[in-house]
Write an enzyme that holds these catalytic residues in place. Structure first.
Site, PDB file in Angstrom:
ATOM      1  N   SER A  17      -3.034 -12.619  -2.735  1.00 21.63           N
ATOM      2  CA  SER A  17      -2.489 -11.951  -3.902  1.00 21.63           C
ATOM      3  C   SER A  17      -1.646 -10.814  -4.134  1.00 21.63           C
ATOM      4  O   SER A  17      -1.124  -9.962  -4.378  1.00 21.63           O
ATOM      5  CB  SER A  17      -3.200 -11.020  -4.780  1.00 21.63           C
ATOM      6  OG  SER A  17      -4.433 -10.529  -4.936  1.00 21.63           O
ATOM      7  N   CYS A  18      -2.470  -9.825  -2.686  1.00 14.40           N
ATOM      8  CA  CYS A  18      -0.963  -8.213  -2.065  1.00 14.40           C
ATOM      9  C   CYS A  18      -0.464  -9.000  -0.838  1.00 14.40           C
ATOM     10  O   CYS A  18       0.075  -7.970  -0.454  1.00 14.40           O
ATOM     11  CB  CYS A  18      -2.073  -7.585  -2.365  1.00 14.40           C
ATOM     12  SG  CYS A  18      -3.449  -7.847  -0.096  1.00 14.40           S
ATOM     13  N   GLY A  19      -0.717  -9.937   0.122  1.00  8.56           N
ATOM     14  CA  GLY A  19       0.761 -10.646   0.849  1.00  8.56           C
ATOM     15  C   GLY A  19      -0.458 -10.538   2.181  1.00  8.56           C
ATOM     16  O   GLY A  19      -1.232  -9.294   2.409  1.00  8.56           O
TER      17      GLY A  19
END
Length: 258
Positions: A100-102
């Site tokens: 979800s945050c790369g």
């Protein structure tokens, strides 16, 4: 089947066309993980088996935990870890696995390689056994049966026998709980066992299996590209789309006998 009382809650719902009634839904609450009294992480989870979750989380992040317990202040939704050589800054730098945050693929793979040696297990399992694991997992998912809202991870022996099952709103938490239980039971590394998850196969789940030394990871869903890359790099047999007697083996297929 009856789910554990801490994993479900009753809410009002309007069913169309049936009208107003009640529904059972999965509970989601935060868990603060502390080391030496210092908060190091907060994860949203289904309450229950919190010590296992904290231990599995710590192992997956390259720490060397000894134990987990409620904090001295008895704060709700908090667990204190006793971990060797704790470096707060290093732990903060290691949060690279959430899709979800790369993810920086190369850096992530290199970091996992440091914490998880290539799996050397000679485990071989019949394809017919592997093909049954998601069914066996689903049959024991009491929380999912009543809410439809919980992921699961199961630890299976080489013959397909279920050893440990944990459910959680987060698929990574379910895996951490199983790994934490295996740690407490002295099973790590999991060289003679298999892990099966109820959803898709992400990089994060392969990372956790690698740290646990598990040679075979199974899912009813699809793998991501980075999950396949990491599994190949760490020598893990990755099986996806395992359903209806069929399976796709993406890496190290020699472990699955046909």
């Amino acid at each position: 089947m009856q789910a554990p009382p801490y994993s479900t809650a009753r809410v009002d719902v309007v069913r169309i066309p049936d009208g107003a009634t009640e529904d059972l839904i999965a509970v989601e609450e935060p868990l603060e993980i502390r080391i030496a009294g210092e908060p190091v992480a907060v994860t949203m989870r289904t309450p229950g088996h919190d010590e296992e979750l904290a231990l599995g989380f710590a192992l997956s992040e390259g720490l060397r935990p000894r134990s987990a317990r409620p904090p001295d202040d008895l704060a709700a939704n908090a667990i204190e870890l006793d971990a060797t050589d704790f470096d707060p800054e290093r732990l903060r730098r290691s949060f690279y696995t959430s899709s979800s945050c790369g993810v920086c693929g190369k850096g992530a793979l290199e970091a996992v390689a440091v914490e998880a040696p290539r799996v050397q297990s000679e485990l071989r399992v019949d394809a017919a056994v592997v093909a049954t694991l998601p069914e066996r997992l689903r049959a024991e998912q009491t929380g999912f049966s009543v809410t439809g809202g919980l992921h699961a991870t199961g630890l299976f022996g080489a013959g397909g026998e279920l050893l440990v099952l944990r459910e959680d709103v987060g698929r990574h938490n379910a895996m951490d709980k199983v790994i934490g239980r295996a740690f407490l039971d002295g099973r790590l590394p999991l060289g003679d066992a298999m892990l099966c998850v109820s959803g898709r196969l992400s990089f994060e789940l392969v990372q956790k299996a690698a740290v646990a030394g598990c040679p075979l990871l199974v899912a009813v869903g699809a793998p991501s590209s980075l999950a396949v890359e990491l599994a190949g790099d760490r020598g893990i047999t990755l099986c996806g789309f395992v359903r209806d007697g069929r399976l796709n083996v993406y890496t190290e297929p020699w472990r699955v006998a046909r």
